[in-house]
Design an enzyme around this catalytic site. Structure first.
Site, short mmCIF file in Angstrom:
data_model
loop_
_atom_site.label_atom_id
_atom_site.label_comp_id
_atom_site.label_asym_id
_atom_site.label_seq_id
_atom_site.Cartn_x
_atom_site.Cartn_y
_atom_site.Cartn_z
N LEU A 1 10.94 1.65 6.20
CA LEU A 1 10.77 2.38 5.53
C LEU A 1 11.23 3.47 4.78
CD1 LEU A 1 8.24 1.73 3.54
CD2 LEU A 1 7.08 3.50 4.83
N TYR B 1 0.91 -1.41 0.01
CA TYR B 1 0.22 -0.02 -0.01
C TYR B 1 0.69 0.71 -0.43
CZ TYR B 1 1.15 0.24 5.19
OH TYR B 1 1.64 1.02 5.92
N GLU C 1 12.78 3.10 13.36
CA GLU C 1 11.52 3.55 13.32
C GLU C 1 9.88 3.78 14.52
OE1 GLU C 1 10.07 2.57 9.23
OE2 GLU C 1 9.87 1.24 10.17
N LYS D 1 6.52 -1.55 2.04
CA LYS D 1 5.36 -0.86 2.29
C LYS D 1 3.75 -2.12 2.37
CE LYS D 1 2.86 3.05 3.32
NZ LYS D 1 3.87 3.65 4.46
#
Length: 280
Positions: free
Chosen positions: A201, A33, A177, A145
């Site tokens: 990401l 996505y 992250e 992702k």
């Protein structure tokens, strides 16, 4: 329409949409996505998000059933159908529809395109965040992702229970992250952010803030940093598509940041202006 759901050419209000039970998303989360925001019905940083979307799909060998240009035009068309110009713009592709089987379906099965649009504004960057830290137990392909977001769901629930807004993941001592954002620090005038390897990401907002740092001649260091550096940073910055540069006031109940407010304000103003100009 007040909001919109789209699935392979059919669209309606989100609550009216129905998805086949055999879509592989139901069994395996087999898809990828991307998401951004619109203002005045103009989608922000669309090219960058489309490029990342196609890259994620390619890494999982999912054949998107349209070109980049066709998907861009479809998203632009769908955004116009929602009443509010300020929208959260989300889209995904799943590997297809077929009887449950771990192996890929045959090549004649096309992938499924989803779009979800709902009224939403970007975050108020004058607000400061409270964070918690959690061990990063995700797999080793965080640069893709994917729809496999259960660790992030659990982390989001934990932050909710702790009265915070985001969780910082770490693998051992290395900070990676956040559950659905990138995290960076400012120390001694240097902007430090984790390298864009397979453990994070590569955020679009992360790329934009790096670009702004270079514009303002703020040194950028893209190397891993640890929990001690996180807690002792002059500022802890959280970035995502809806919150371009959010400063942090607290991590695990301890006060952090607040020592490089001029740098933070300069970056926030520049990033907001970029968003406003592109969506004017």
């Amino acid at each position: 329409m007040e909001n919109l759901g789209y699935y392979n050419g059919e669209y309606d209000l989100i609550n009216n949409m129905k998805i086949p039970m055999n879509d592989r998303v139901c069994y395996f989360g087999d898809g990828v996505y991307d998401a951004t925001y619109s203002r005045n019905h103009i989608i922000f940083a669309l090219d960058e998000h489309i490029d990342r979307f196609f890259n994620s799909a390619g890494l999982l060998k999912i054949k998107i059933p349209c070109t980049k240009a066709e998907l861009k035009e479809l998203l632009k068309e769908m955004v116009q159908k929602v009443d509010s110009g300020d929208q959260f713009v989300y889209w995904q592709v799943t590997r297809g529809t077929g009887m449950r089987n771990h192996a890929f379906p045959s090549e004649d099965i096309k992938a499924n395109i989803w779009i979800i649009l709902k009224p939403l504004k970007i975050k108020d960057m004058s607000q400061k965040l409270k964070l918690i830290t959690l061990e990063d137990t995700r797999f080793l392909h965080c640069n893709i992702k994917t729809l496999n977001l259960l660790p992030s769901v659990m982390a989001a629930q934990k932050t909710e229970e702790m009265g915070c807004q985001e969780a910082v993941f770490h693998r051992g001592d290395r900070v990676t992250e956040c559950a659905h954002s990138n995290v960076s620090i400012i120390k001694d005038g240097i902007f430090k952010t984790a390298p864009a390897d397979n453990l994070i990401l590569p955020g679009i907002a992360r790329a934009h803030i790096i670009k702004m740092c270079k514009k303002f001649e703020i040194p950028v260091n893209e190397t891993a940093f640890n929990l001690k550096e996180l807690m002792e940073a002059d500022e802890v910055i959280v970035t995502s598509s809806g919150q371009f540069c959010m400063a942090t006031s607290e991590i695990d109940g301890k006060q952090v940041g607040g020592k490089a407010t001029e740098i933070v304000k300069k970056l926030q103003e520049a990033l907001l202006n970029e968003f406003l100009e592109e969506t004017n």
